[in-house]
Structure formats: C-alpha cells, structure tokens
Scaffold this active site. Sequence first.
Site, PDB file in Angstrom:
ATOM      1  CG  ASP A   1      25.695  31.171  41.138  1.00 54.18           C
ATOM      2  OD1 ASP A   1      26.804  31.517  40.694  1.00 54.18           O
ATOM      3  OD2 ASP A   1      25.526  30.775  42.310  1.00 54.18           O
TER       4      ASP A   1
ATOM      5  CE1 TYR B   1      30.425  28.395  45.216  1.00 56.66           C
ATOM      6  CE2 TYR B   1      29.041  29.177  47.009  1.00 56.66           C
ATOM      7  CZ  TYR B   1      29.454  29.243  45.688  1.00 56.66           C
ATOM      8  OH  TYR B   1      28.889  30.168  44.844  1.00 56.66           O
TER       9      TYR B   1
ATOM     10  CG  HIS C   1      27.521  35.754  38.021  1.00 53.11           C
ATOM     11  ND1 HIS C   1      27.758  34.547  37.412  1.00 53.11           N
ATOM     12  CD2 HIS C   1      26.908  35.466  39.210  1.00 53.11           C
ATOM     13  CE1 HIS C   1      27.330  33.560  38.189  1.00 53.11           C
ATOM     14  NE2 HIS C   1      26.817  34.088  39.281  1.00 53.11           N
TER      15      HIS C   1
END
Length: 320
Positions: free
Chosen positions: A104, A211, A275
């Site tokens: 990730d 982010y 994930h």
Amino acid sequence: MAPTHVTSRFLELPSLRLHLLEAGPSRGPLVLLLHGFPELAESWREVMTVLASAGLRCVAPDLRGYGGSDIPDDGYDLDTLTDDVVRLAERLRPGERVHVVGHDWGGVIAYHLAMHHPERVDRLAVVNAPHPAVMSRRVWRPDQLLRSSYVGFFQLPWLPERLLTSRGGRWVPHAIRAAMVHPERVPPEKLAPYAANFARPAAARAALAYYRCAVRGRLAPRALKRIFSPPPPIRAPFRLVWAERDIALGRHLARGLERYFLGPCEVRYLPDVGHFAPLEAPEAVAALLLEHLAPERAAQSAVPASHAGASTTPGASPTP
C-alpha cells in the site's frame, strides 16, 4: 524452522525517531518492510518470522506519524518519506544495498526509493500497490475512480479525522476486516493496536497527511515536472504480489509493468485474498517474498511458494 522472535526498539535518525520491529540474524541480508494505511509495522510480524527463520534480517518501521514513531507537523510528502527510509537503511547498513518490501503506501515509498535512490536497493518487492505511472494512467477508469473515491474524501477538513478517531479508533479495525476475504483469520486482538493508534487525533492527521500531500503536492513545480517526464526505470529485480480480491485497487493495475523496469519484472497473484494480504495471508505472502528475495533459501521455507496458492504472470502481460 525454529520459532523466530520479533523484538522492538527505537532508533534515532537525524530528525526523526522511529519505532522498529526486528527479527532474524543480525548480519543476515537486510529486508526493510514498509507498511501501508491504516496500519503499523505490526502488519508484517507474521511475514517477518518466516523470512527471519530463513536467515534474513527483517526490520519493519512504524512510518513517520504512525505507531511509536514521531509525529512531526510536516514531512509527509513522498520525497521526505523516502528520505526517512534512505536514512534508516544507511544507519542499519552503511553503504550497502538492502532489499525493500512495501505494501500500500509502503509500496508507493518503495517504488520512489528504487527509482530515485537505485544505489540503495538490492531487490524490490511490492504487495498491492501499483507502479505510480500505471496508477496515473489508469486511475481515470470509472471503476477505479469509484474504488479510489476515498482519496477525495480524505481531502476534506476535519471530517476524515473525526471518522478515524471515532469510538476510540475502532473504525480502523472494522475497515481493515471489511477489506479482507477471510477476516476470521485475524483475531480482533491483533488489530487492537491499530485502533489505539488512530484514537490519537495527531496520528489520524498524520496518516491523512500522506494523501493530502500527495494530491496537493502534484501542483508543486517538482511534481509537475515529474508528471510530464517518464519515471526513471527501476534497476532492481522486481516482484509484485497482488491479492486479487482488493476492494481499493483493480487487477488491471498489475498489468503492463515491463516498460518501467530494466531488470526482471514479474507479478504473482494471490487468489481469494483481499487488500491487506500481509495480515490476511502472511504465510503465502512470505513464501512469495522469500522466493524473490532469497531464492537459494526458499526451498527451506515451511510454505514453498509453489504451494501458497499463487499464480504467476510476467510483468509483460498485455495492457487492457
């Protein structure tokens, strides 16, 4: 293989104190394992024990702003996050190349490290994180835009922080388990540290800053130059481990990689895994990593990659 203990310690870097998990012989080949969002170094614990039992020295840091590591007010841009890992590698193995594994956000950092600091990377492996150039090209597909819509939500003020910290951070374990195909494999107590981490407002802001800096930083002059320039090709031998049931990232993001690599490039798929593969299927992930990082040691692994439920696709698979 004999059980391998995972130890914990703090390490002072020039401008940051990192919390580390470590396992394996002190002079074994060094593997740095970088976690993603919304995780901790703890996500690698079971993977580390397998790799360490095969003779690799494994170090997993809580990244900047996470867990026991410092939570600075700034430094969440990709260049600084990568510099943290470069400094960690230099502190642990001065002047040597090291293996780098990322999942990730840890995968995003690992790609950046291999592209811009090739002298530091021996072999590179990434778990469910697309090459940044592939992501830039294919994120505009309607299905991927929907999957990535949470990134837009994270740009909002205060509301994402409120969600992450609500009910003592318990939304985070819920979200992790919801992204798994087999959440029963991960006991609730395993994810308790994740809730405790995100119960802290400063930790939630730091995780969201990854982010926010990524999106807002794309307008900076250096970022604009990168957008319109081809990325540096990666020299290190590369393996992408891709859990096929990822709710955030489509399988199309694992295809058409060969143009971005000078050396060997391959993809190994994990069917029926979500994930958070290092948490949900640690033995399968560890077997595929060991096969790539230390093929001469893989035959001694308790879970050979050929029996880990993985399928193989070369990096040159056709682009859809």
